[in-house]
Write a protein that holds these residues in place. Structure first.
Motif, PDB file in Angstrom:
ATOM      1  N   TYR A 187       0.857  -1.189   0.000  1.00 21.77           N
ATOM      2  CA  TYR A 187       0.000   0.000   0.000  1.00 21.77           C
ATOM      3  C   TYR A 187       0.887   1.230   0.000  1.00 21.77           C
ATOM      4  O   TYR A 187       1.766   1.380   0.859  1.00 21.77           O
ATOM      5  N   ASP A 188       0.706   2.110  -0.953  1.00 17.51           N
ATOM      6  CA  ASP A 188       1.481   3.343  -1.045  1.00 17.51           C
ATOM      7  C   ASP A 188       0.827   4.401  -0.167  1.00 17.51           C
ATOM      8  O   ASP A 188      -0.273   4.872  -0.467  1.00 17.51           O
ATOM      9  N   MET A 189       1.503   4.768   0.912  1.00 14.68           N
ATOM     10  CA  MET A 189       0.926   5.699   1.872  1.00 14.68           C
ATOM     11  C   MET A 189       0.790   7.119   1.307  1.00 14.68           C
ATOM     12  O   MET A 189       0.013   7.914   1.816  1.00 14.68           O
ATOM     13  N   VAL A 190       1.536   7.413   0.256  1.00 18.79           N
ATOM     14  CA  VAL A 190       1.490   8.753  -0.333  1.00 18.79           C
ATOM     15  C   VAL A 190       0.374   8.858  -1.362  1.00 18.79           C
ATOM     16  O   VAL A 190      -0.473   9.752  -1.296  1.00 18.79           O
ATOM     17  N   THR A 191       0.362   7.928  -2.309  1.00 19.06           N
ATOM     18  CA  THR A 191      -0.633   7.986  -3.380  1.00 19.06           C
ATOM     19  C   THR A 191      -1.947   7.310  -3.008  1.00 19.06           C
ATOM     20  O   THR A 191      -2.945   7.448  -3.727  1.00 19.06           O
ATOM     21  N   LYS A 192      -1.937   6.561  -1.895  1.00 14.83           N
ATOM     22  CA  LYS A 192      -3.119   5.821  -1.450  1.00 14.83           C
ATOM     23  C   LYS A 192      -3.524   4.744  -2.457  1.00 14.83           C
ATOM     24  O   LYS A 192      -4.706   4.413  -2.586  1.00 14.83           O
ATOM     25  N   GLN A 193      -2.554   4.215  -3.167  1.00 14.46           N
ATOM     26  CA  GLN A 193      -2.797   3.162  -4.140  1.00 14.46           C
ATOM     27  C   GLN A 193      -2.354   1.820  -3.563  1.00 14.46           C
ATOM     28  O   GLN A 193      -1.388   1.738  -2.795  1.00 14.46           O
ATOM     29  N   GLY A 194      -3.034   0.752  -3.955  1.00 16.00           N
ATOM     30  CA  GLY A 194      -2.659  -0.579  -3.494  1.00 16.00           C
ATOM     31  C   GLY A 194      -3.673  -1.135  -2.516  1.00 16.00           C
ATOM     32  O   GLY A 194      -4.859  -0.810  -2.574  1.00 16.00           O
ATOM     33  N   ASN A 195      -3.197  -1.943  -1.605  1.00 11.41           N
ATOM     34  CA  ASN A 195      -4.072  -2.650  -0.668  1.00 11.41           C
ATOM     35  C   ASN A 195      -4.043  -1.980   0.705  1.00 11.41           C
ATOM     36  O   ASN A 195      -3.088  -2.180   1.460  1.00 11.41           O
ATOM     37  N   PRO A 196      -5.075  -1.211   1.070  1.00 12.22           N
ATOM     38  CA  PRO A 196      -5.080  -0.553   2.378  1.00 12.22           C
ATOM     39  C   PRO A 196      -5.253  -1.530   3.527  1.00 12.22           C
ATOM     40  O   PRO A 196      -5.056  -1.166   4.685  1.00 12.22           O
ATOM     41  N   ARG A 197      -5.587  -2.771   3.209  1.00 13.62           N
ATOM     42  CA  ARG A 197      -5.743  -3.802   4.258  1.00 13.62           C
ATOM     43  C   ARG A 197      -4.512  -4.707   4.301  1.00 13.62           C
ATOM     44  O   ARG A 197      -4.616  -5.899   4.579  1.00 13.62           O
ATOM     45  N   TYR A 198      -3.346  -4.115   4.037  1.00 13.20           N
ATOM     46  CA  TYR A 198      -2.098  -4.874   4.076  1.00 13.20           C
ATOM     47  C   TYR A 198      -1.911  -5.523   5.465  1.00 13.20           C
ATOM     48  O   TYR A 198      -2.326  -4.970   6.475  1.00 13.20           O
ATOM     49  N   PRO A 199      -1.286  -6.687   5.518  1.00  9.89           N
ATOM     50  CA  PRO A 199      -1.129  -7.371   6.806  1.00  9.89           C
ATOM     51  C   PRO A 199       0.166  -6.998   7.524  1.00  9.89           C
ATOM     52  O   PRO A 199       1.129  -6.538   6.907  1.00  9.89           O
ATOM     53  N   TYR A 200       0.181  -7.204   8.829  1.00  7.90           N
ATOM     54  CA  TYR A 200       1.436  -7.263   9.566  1.00  7.90           C
ATOM     55  C   TYR A 200       2.035  -8.635   9.267  1.00  7.90           C
ATOM     56  O   TYR A 200       1.320  -9.635   9.276  1.00  7.90           O
ATOM     57  N   VAL A 201       3.338  -8.708   9.032  1.00  9.60           N
ATOM     58  CA  VAL A 201       3.974  -9.983   8.719  1.00  9.60           C
ATOM     59  C   VAL A 201       5.138 -10.233   9.669  1.00  9.60           C
ATOM     60  O   VAL A 201       6.009  -9.376   9.836  1.00  9.60           O
ATOM     61  N   THR A 202       5.147 -11.409  10.279  1.00  5.72           N
ATOM     62  CA  THR A 202       6.294 -11.886  11.049  1.00  5.72           C
ATOM     63  C   THR A 202       6.758 -13.179  10.396  1.00  5.72           C
ATOM     64  O   THR A 202       5.970 -14.112  10.235  1.00  5.72           O
ATOM     65  N   ALA A 203       8.017 -13.221   9.989  1.00  4.17           N
ATOM     66  CA  ALA A 203       8.546 -14.374   9.260  1.00  4.17           C
ATOM     67  C   ALA A 203       9.559 -15.146  10.103  1.00  4.17           C
ATOM     68  O   ALA A 203      10.335 -14.552  10.860  1.00  4.17           O
ATOM     69  N   PHE A 204       9.534 -16.454   9.923  1.00  3.61           N
ATOM     70  CA  PHE A 204      10.477 -17.345  10.601  1.00  3.61           C
ATOM     71  C   PHE A 204      11.208 -18.145   9.527  1.00  3.61           C
ATOM     72  O   PHE A 204      10.582 -18.896   8.769  1.00  3.61           O
ATOM     73  N   GLY A 205      12.528 -17.999   9.444  1.00  2.00           N
ATOM     74  CA  GLY A 205      13.307 -18.709   8.441  1.00  2.00           C
ATOM     75  C   GLY A 205      14.350 -19.610   9.073  1.00  2.00           C
ATOM     76  O   GLY A 205      15.004 -19.221  10.047  1.00  2.00           O
ATOM     77  N   PHE A 206      14.495 -20.786   8.536  1.00  2.00           N
ATOM     78  CA  PHE A 206      15.510 -21.700   9.039  1.00  2.00           C
ATOM     79  C   PHE A 206      16.094 -22.490   7.878  1.00  2.00           C
ATOM     80  O   PHE A 206      15.703 -22.306   6.721  1.00  2.00           O
ATOM     81  N   ARG A 207      17.081 -23.315   8.179  1.00  2.00           N
ATOM     82  CA  ARG A 207      17.809 -24.101   7.192  1.00  2.00           C
ATOM     83  C   ARG A 207      18.440 -23.177   6.138  1.00  2.00           C
ATOM     84  O   ARG A 207      19.449 -22.568   6.407  1.00  2.00           O
ATOM     85  N   GLU A 208      17.876 -23.042   4.936  1.00  2.00           N
ATOM     86  CA  GLU A 208      18.498 -22.258   3.867  1.00  2.00           C
ATOM     87  C   GLU A 208      17.949 -20.834   3.751  1.00  2.00           C
ATOM     88  O   GLU A 208      18.390 -20.067   2.884  1.00  2.00           O
ATOM     89  N   ALA A 209      17.006 -20.447   4.569  1.00  2.00           N
ATOM     90  CA  ALA A 209      16.412 -19.112   4.484  1.00  2.00           C
ATOM     91  C   ALA A 209      17.444 -18.038   4.833  1.00  2.00           C
ATOM     92  O   ALA A 209      18.322 -18.259   5.678  1.00  2.00           O
ATOM     93  N   THR A 210      17.344 -16.890   4.180  1.00  2.00           N
ATOM     94  CA  THR A 210      18.298 -15.809   4.414  1.00  2.00           C
ATOM     95  C   THR A 210      17.610 -14.574   4.990  1.00  2.00           C
ATOM     96  O   THR A 210      16.413 -14.352   4.782  1.00  2.00           O
ATOM     97  N   ALA A 211      18.411 -13.763   5.675  1.00  2.00           N
ATOM     98  CA  ALA A 211      17.896 -12.526   6.253  1.00  2.00           C
ATOM     99  C   ALA A 211      17.414 -11.576   5.166  1.00  2.00           C
ATOM    100  O   ALA A 211      16.410 -10.876   5.335  1.00  2.00           O
ATOM    101  N   GLU A 212      18.114 -11.540   4.035  1.00  2.00           N
ATOM    102  CA  GLU A 212      17.744 -10.631   2.955  1.00  2.00           C
ATOM    103  C   GLU A 212      16.327 -10.907   2.462  1.00  2.00           C
ATOM    104  O   GLU A 212      15.540  -9.978   2.247  1.00  2.00           O
ATOM    105  N   THR A 213      15.999 -12.177   2.291  1.00  2.11           N
ATOM    106  CA  THR A 213      14.661 -12.520   1.814  1.00  2.11           C
ATOM    107  C   THR A 213      13.604 -12.265   2.877  1.00  2.11           C
ATOM    108  O   THR A 213      12.538 -11.708   2.602  1.00  2.11           O
ATOM    109  N   MET A 214      13.887 -12.659   4.120  1.00  2.00           N
ATOM    110  CA  MET A 214      12.923 -12.443   5.194  1.00  2.00           C
ATOM    111  C   MET A 214      12.626 -10.966   5.372  1.00  2.00           C
ATOM    112  O   MET A 214      11.492 -10.557   5.635  1.00  2.00           O
ATOM    113  N   GLN A 215      13.654 -10.134   5.187  1.00  2.00           N
ATOM    114  CA  GLN A 215      13.460  -8.700   5.371  1.00  2.00           C
ATOM    115  C   GLN A 215      12.530  -8.106   4.316  1.00  2.00           C
ATOM    116  O   GLN A 215      11.774  -7.175   4.598  1.00  2.00           O
TER     117      GLN A 215
END
Length: 237
Positions: free
Chosen positions: A140-168
């Motif tokens: 959701y673009d907070m400036v243009t008000k375009q996109g999904n205003p019902r965007y979710p909060y996301v908490t990700a858990f990565g293990f084994r081959e998951a990387t910080a770059e992708t989780m971020q």
């Protein structure tokens, strides 16, 4: 059995679980963790009346295994593994499911808190366009008000081959309220133990978030930075 009354706030939580082929040895622990999560939430009748949960499994494709319901109204799922680790289908299925759930709950007179997503994966995505899917459906673009205003909060858990770059990329998007957090397994951590710790941390987050409605100002409370044994948590931004 829980039954929310008209006008009541409900907090929807979606657990997106990687069930790709590389997870085959971890499925007993994952299924046990989901059962543990359900039991913990059910233990508090107040929380069971406020927190609704859904489980989405993803690999090559994604599907809703447990439709959004109060925990006491469903059975714990038994997930099976197989396929690739495609993130895009998980985001598409979450978006589809939440939009349908939102319409249903609003028709029942419920007030719906912003959706909260817990994303579990043991590796990097095998679909190269997952970031575009995430942006097109959940951004959701907070400036243009375009996109999904019902965007979710996301908490990700990565293990084994998951990387910080992708989780971020999933938990610190450049929009909305900065309530994201991700966790990565520490070197040498045992996956079965991590999955149990993740279930406990999610349960604590769900319970704390649901109980915050008593203050009149419900808020999402992500798992604390050091709350998941065997994993290192990021700071909230």
């Amino acid at each position: 059995m829980s039954q929310a009354v008209e006008g009541q706030v409900v907090m929807p939580f979606y657990v997106l679980c990687d069930v790709s082929g590389s997870m085959w040895a971890d499925m007993p622990a994952l299924n046990a963790g989901l059962a543990q999560l359900r039991q913990t939430i059910m233990r508090d009748p107040v929380v069971d009346d406020l927190a609704m949960m859904s489980v989405i499994a993803f690999a090559d494709t994604a599907h809703t295994v447990v439709p959004l319901s109060f925990p006491s109204q469903v059975e714990s799922p038994t997930l099976v593994s197989g396929g690739l680790t495609n993130f895009g289908p998980a985001f598409r299925e979450f978006h589809r499911a939440f939009e349908a759930d939102r319409i249903r709950l609003k028709s029942e007179g419920k007030r719906i808190f912003r959706p909260c997503v817990f994303f579990l994966t043991d590796g990097e995505p095998t679909d190269g366009d997952y970031a575009q899917v995430f942006a097109s459906l959940l951004r959701y673009d907070m400036v243009t008000k375009q996109g999904n205003p019902r965007y979710p909060y996301v908490t990700a858990f990565g293990f084994r081959e998951a990387t910080a770059e992708t989780m971020q990329t999933l938990t610190y998007p450049d929009f909305g309220e900065k309530r994201g957090r991700y966790f990565l397994a520490r070197d040498g951590a045992v996956v079965s133990e991590i999955l149990s710790a993740i279930a406990g941390a999610i349960a604590t987050s769900v319970v704390g978030s649901a109980l915050s409605t008593g203050s009149g100002k419900p808020q999402y409370m992500p798992p604390a930075k050091d709350s998941v044994g065997g994993m290192k948590g990021s700071l909230i931004r």
